[in-house]
Enzyme design. Structure first.
Site: not given
Ligand code: CA
Length: 744
Positions: A348, A375, A686
């Protein structure tokens, strides 16, 4: 267990159900010498009169903040000089304005000619009189509540764009909307995906990023890579909303014609996998920068779908253009160059974190560069014209690679980090070393100010049990293993903290860093007077540092999380600093609302109202009577369908959705099903899960939550008890992680 550790686990467990120059005067009217005919047409817009000329010369109007990063280079550098190191101690609140939400706020405001514009949770936009704080208008795009199940990381919005009388916002349901800046009424709206497929499982697009306007076109990407979509960035005509161009970031089905040569080239890096069946990922969910010198739009792409490459492409190909920085021509969207930060990503490691453009003196030569603290933990310096890698070094601790090969530009990956057979306690974890939180750069200090994260995340392959799902995440890792991994390895490091770091992109080394706060830390603003303004995330502090030394020169308490990046503007000769705040630190979903716009000026003396005393609700579940088999079945369904919003193992991690262990619905299966199967709370986010779950499934889920709640009540250890009082919600943008909810 330290408090940070406690908080980190709570975060993992998600939520339940749910200048000097004077500011320009307001939009110039026709010149005094104009004849009547000239005065009629063309007339300047009545508000947000932002033009190409003004954006290209933003430095000449330091009192304005007309685009997301302050100017096209996105340095978040204010040339205003009234607030300085000496007088900053007298900075105080001038006005504040409450929002209609207690959700997390990540929006960077704009300031144009006397008006502050800012986006809030649920993609709403406010306009305030910048002098008084009076609300001029509020725009609600009315995102269908049930769309929340298609959003990975919180109901957030990070910013807006202004151009020729309009304000542009991307919405959680992936519309791009132009708003009349004077009236707050919709001017046009378009779906940024094929609307005819919007009920398809694989069209779970959303938008949380700020649009940018370049040469009359609105540039926008989207989110959804955790679920399964095909990433792309689009450009729309700012006046009409017509699609001008689109650049896909991953190839489609190779049995069909490729859109361009680059897609053909990219497809050759995807091995034998059938990635297109789940979209492929590569979403452009945050950073986009326009380089006016090279006339290129640069953007970062996200993870592949699923995260685990073994489930996406067992051949281990590079999988272009995942986790890449890409440049395209601004007029046409044609490919110019790319640099893949993380080939064969399986962690990720989106390359979507904020980027900026700067002129650096490298080896005695001035180079125009693009800088990204990624990241994955490496900071990259690329030539802005060619994309050539000029420098790369880790700006945080990391354990997945031991450097970047400057010949090939590829990271030297440690084989064990790929977690094929053995879990790997990844650093930086999927939260990233740097999320969506905006950097600042000062051309005076030549330092990059990076909101940095230090976070572990245990990567546990679920390749054997993975099955593509039309609901919930498609990751092919065991997300819930965070709990069991650390339970089995109590000595394994597991922090999640954030701090501000000053980094020298020429010497490639850290110069100073702030103290740490729990979870992510806030976005930054640099000034020409040597100040850095920045929020401490869940620390609730908004403060100013000496840009050169890191000494804290001023701070104030915001009564809530401070995550969004601040801006500075000038009005009637006074310099101000504005920041959007919000994010539960008082106890989660049920806590009082302190989401606001705060505006500070010299000698400001306004006090925020006292906070409302708040006692978090206590656990009061019915007795746990279900069999272990039923609870186990409920755990599986919960993990698949509920955990993304309500948290792993039934514990909320923040304020966006309620902690289901506290829900009164636990006392009645009928009431539970009214919500879960009949959609009674769909407008609040929801959705009905009737298409995915049968009554026996929801009974098992309820039994699982009851079991968890009883366990928590009887064993009030922090990891499984009620949310700690200081638990913080994090959602970031789109795909990151405070755990699931910081956009990772
Ligand atoms: Ca991601």
């Amino acid at each position: 267990m330290t408090r940070i550790q406690v908080w980190g686990l709570g975060a993992l467990l998600s939520l339940l159900l749910a200048g000097c120059d004077r500011a320009e005067t307001p939009a110039p009217a026709a010149p005094e010498t104009a004849t009547p005919a000239q005065a009629v047409a063309p007339t300047a817009p009545a508000a947000a009169n932002v033009t190409a000329e003004r954006l290209l010369n933003a430095g000449a109007e330091p009192g304005q903040w007309m685009t997301y990063g302050g100017a096209y280079e996105e340095q978040r550098y204010s040339r205003l000089t009234q607030i300085n190191k000496e007088n900053v101690k007298s900075l105080g609140l001038v006005w504040f304005a409450d929002y209609d939400t207690n959700l997390q706020q990540t929006g960077s405001p704009l300031y144009v000619d006397g008006v502050i514009y800012v986006s809030t949770a649920w993609s709403k936009v406010y306009a305030f009189d910048a002098k008084t704080g009076k609300e001029l208008w509020k725009f609600n795009p009315k995102v269908p509540g049930e769309w929340a199940v298609k959003v990975c990381c919180g109901l957030v919005n990070r910013g807006i764009a202004a151009w020729n009388g309009k304000i542009y916002v991307g919405t959680l349901d992936a519309r791009l909307i132009a708003i009349d800046a004077k009236t707050g009424k919709e001017a046009w709206s378009t779906h940024t995906f094929d609307e005819t497929k919007k009920t398809d499982a694989l069209y779970r697009y959303s938008i949380t990023m700020a649009p940018r306007v370049v040469k009359g076109k609105v540039i926008i990407g989207n989110s959804g890579g955790e679920f399964g979509v095909r990433g792309y960035v689009s450009a729309y005509d700012a006046e009409t909303g017509a699609l001008a161009w689109r650049f896909y970031t991953v190839p489609g089905n190779p049995a069909e014609p490729f859109e361009n040569e680059q897609m053909k080239m990219a497809a050759a890096t995807w091995g034998e996998g059938e990635w297109w069946k789940v979209g492929g990922g590569g979403t452009v969910w945050d950073s986009a920068v326009y380089d006016s010198v090279n006339d290129l739009v640069m953007f970062g792409t996200g993870n592949g779908t699923p995260w685990n490459q073994l489930a996406r492409d067992p051949s281990g190909g590079d999988n272009l253009f995942l986790a890449s920085i890409i440049a395209v021509k601004a007029d046409t969207g044609e490919y110019a160059w790319h640099y893949q930060t993380t080939p064969a990503d399986t962690w990720d490691y989106d390359a979507t974190s904020p980027m900026l453009i700067a002129n650096l003196n490298l080896d005695g030569q001035e180079r125009r560069v693009v800088i990204q603290p990624c990241k994955n933990g490496f900071l990259y310096v690329l030539d802005a014209a060619s994309g050539k890698l000029l420098a790369a070094k880790n700006f945080t601790e990391m354990n997945w690679a031991d450097g970047v090969d400057m010949e090939t530009g590829r990271p030297r990956v440690k084989p064990e980090a790929r977690y094929k057979d053995t879990p790997f306690n990844l650093l930086p974890g999927v939260q990233g070393a740097h999320g969506w939180h905006a950097n600042a750069y000062s051309p005076d200090t030549n330092l990059v100010y990076i909101p940095t994260q230090h976070a572990y995340f245990p990567m546990v392959s679920a390749i054997d049990t993975y099955k593509q799902s039309d609901v919930g995440y498609n990751l092919a890792i065991d997300f819930g293993a965070q709990v069991t991994y650390y339970r089995d390895k109590p000595d394994a490091p597991r922090t999640f903290e954030g701090y501000l770091q000053a980094w020298d992109p020429v010497a490639m080394k850290e110069v100073w860093h702030s103290e740490s706060n729990q979870g992510p830390t806030g976005g930054a603003l640099a000034t020409a007077t040597g100040l850095i303004f920045q929020g401490s995330g869940s620390g609730q502090e908004f403060r100013a540092f000496d840009a050169a030394t890191g000494e804290k020169l001023w701070s104030t308490q915001a009564q809530t999380a401070v995550l969004a990046p601040p801006i500075s503007f000038e009005l009637e000769g006074q310099q101000y600093v504005a920041v959007s705040v919000g994010g539960a630190v008082q106890g989660g979903y049920y806590a009082p609302n302190y989401s606001r716009m705060l505006v500070f000026g010299l000698n400001g003396a306004l006090q925020l109202p006292a906070i409302t005393p708040y006692v978090p609700p206590q656990l009061n579940p019915p007795p746990a009577t279900a069999s272990a088999e039923v609870v186990a079945a409920g755990s599986g369904h919960y993990s698949q369908y509920c955990a993304a919003c309500h948290g792993e193992n039934g514990q909320t991690r923040g304020a966006t959705f309620p902690n289901l262990m506290l829900s009164q619905m636990l006392h009645s299966q009928e009431g539970f099903d009214t919500v879960v199967l009949q959609g009674a709370l769909s407008e609040r986010g929801m959705a009905s899960f009737a298409e995915a779950l049968k009554p026996e499934d929801t009974a098992a889920i309820r039994a699982f939550i009851i079991a968890r709640a009883n366990e928590a009540k009887n064993n009030p250890a922090p990891a499984f008890g009620a949310p700690p009082a200081q638990e913080q919600q994090q959602e970031d943008g789109e795909e990151g992680a405070q755990q699931p909810h910081e956009e990772r």
